[in-house]
Design an enzyme around this catalytic site. Structure first.
Site, PDB file in Angstrom:
ATOM      1  N   HIS A  95     -22.502   3.945  -9.550  1.00  0.00           N
ATOM      2  CA  HIS A  95     -22.800   5.374  -9.726  1.00  0.00           C
ATOM      3  C   HIS A  95     -24.120   5.554 -10.485  1.00  0.00           C
ATOM      4  CE1 HIS A  95     -18.154   5.937  -9.757  1.00  0.00           C
ATOM      5  NE2 HIS A  95     -18.602   6.364  -8.587  1.00  0.00           N
ATOM      6  N   ARG A 151     -21.382   2.828   0.209  1.00  0.00           N
ATOM      7  CA  ARG A 151     -21.456   1.405  -0.150  1.00  0.00           C
ATOM      8  C   ARG A 151     -21.316   0.514   1.068  1.00  0.00           C
ATOM      9  NH1 ARG A 151     -16.639   2.130  -4.224  1.00  0.00           N
ATOM     10  NH2 ARG A 151     -16.086   3.211  -2.321  1.00  0.00           N
ATOM     11  N   LYS A 208      -5.802  11.397  -6.396  1.00  0.00           N
ATOM     12  CA  LYS A 208      -5.922  10.320  -7.386  1.00  0.00           C
ATOM     13  C   LYS A 208      -5.260  10.690  -8.710  1.00  0.00           C
ATOM     14  CE  LYS A 208     -10.189   8.416  -5.469  1.00  0.00           C
ATOM     15  NZ  LYS A 208     -11.640   8.286  -5.645  1.00  0.00           N
ATOM     16  N   SER A 234     -14.566   2.457  -8.900  1.00  0.00           N
ATOM     17  CA  SER A 234     -13.809   2.814 -10.106  1.00  0.00           C
ATOM     18  C   SER A 234     -12.384   2.262 -10.003  1.00  0.00           C
ATOM     19  CB  SER A 234     -13.742   4.338 -10.262  1.00  0.00           C
ATOM     20  OG  SER A 234     -15.033   4.877 -10.354  1.00  0.00           O
TER      21      SER A 234
END
Ligand code: PNS
Length: 162
Positions: A17, A90, A41, A128
């Site tokens: 990030h 990514r 989440k 994360s």
């Protein structure tokens, strides 16, 4: 003024990030890191903790700030007068989810553009979710996150052990 809104859960901010923030800070007048709720989440950190951590990691960039965002992202785009939403890609596996979000946001607001940037390949496997997983299982996570975040994770794990 060209503002870009960089939204995400950032639970917590990773080196990937931060790499994207550094790149965006050179391209835009202002980068607004929007800590938003992803209803799918279960976070480790509160939104306030995440905003605070991002601010602590971005002090060297004069044009970056972090804000909490509630509700629809397209409303935050308007509120912060952002030219575009920034998201990181990514790997190819990120693409389908990102495409759906970008098109949904544009369907909600016709002038809402999303741009994608790739983090450095060194960080392309860092997420994360995996940082939290390895941290919870006792591995060294400090090379995947900025030092202020590593300190917060350590404190959180200690708190959880009590
Ligand atoms: O880092 P994440 O979890 O992939 O980020 C996803 C996030 C927070 C950007 C997304 O869930 C979001 O935009 N939430 C805000 C609510 C919203 O506008 N939902 C519709 C988006 S298509």
């Amino acid at each position: 003024m060209r503002n870009v809104l960089y939204p995400g859960s950032f639970d917590p901010l990773t080196n990937g990030h931060l790499d994207l923030i550094a790149r965006a800070s050179k391209l835009f007048d202002r980068v607004i890191v929007a800590v938003a709720i992803n209803s799918e989440k279960h976070p480790m950190f509160t939104i306030e903790e995440r905003v605070e951590m991002i601010e602590a990691c971005c002090t060297s960039y004069g044009n970056v700030r972090a804000v909490p965002v509630c509700g629809l992202l397209v409303n935050a785009v308007k509120k912060y007068q952002a030219t575009a939403i920034l998201r990181g890609l990514r790997a190819f596996s990120d693409f389908e989810y990102e495409l759906q979000m970008a098109l949904m946001n544009r369907s909600l607001r016709d002038d809402c553009e999303t741009i994608f940037m790739m983090p450095t390949t060194n960080n392309s496997f860092v997420s994360s979710r995996l940082v939290k997983e390895v941290a919870n299982l006792g591995a060294d996570y400090s090379k995947y996150v900025p030092p202020p975040v590593a300190a917060r994770i350590a404190a959180k794990l200690k708190e959880q052990q009590k």
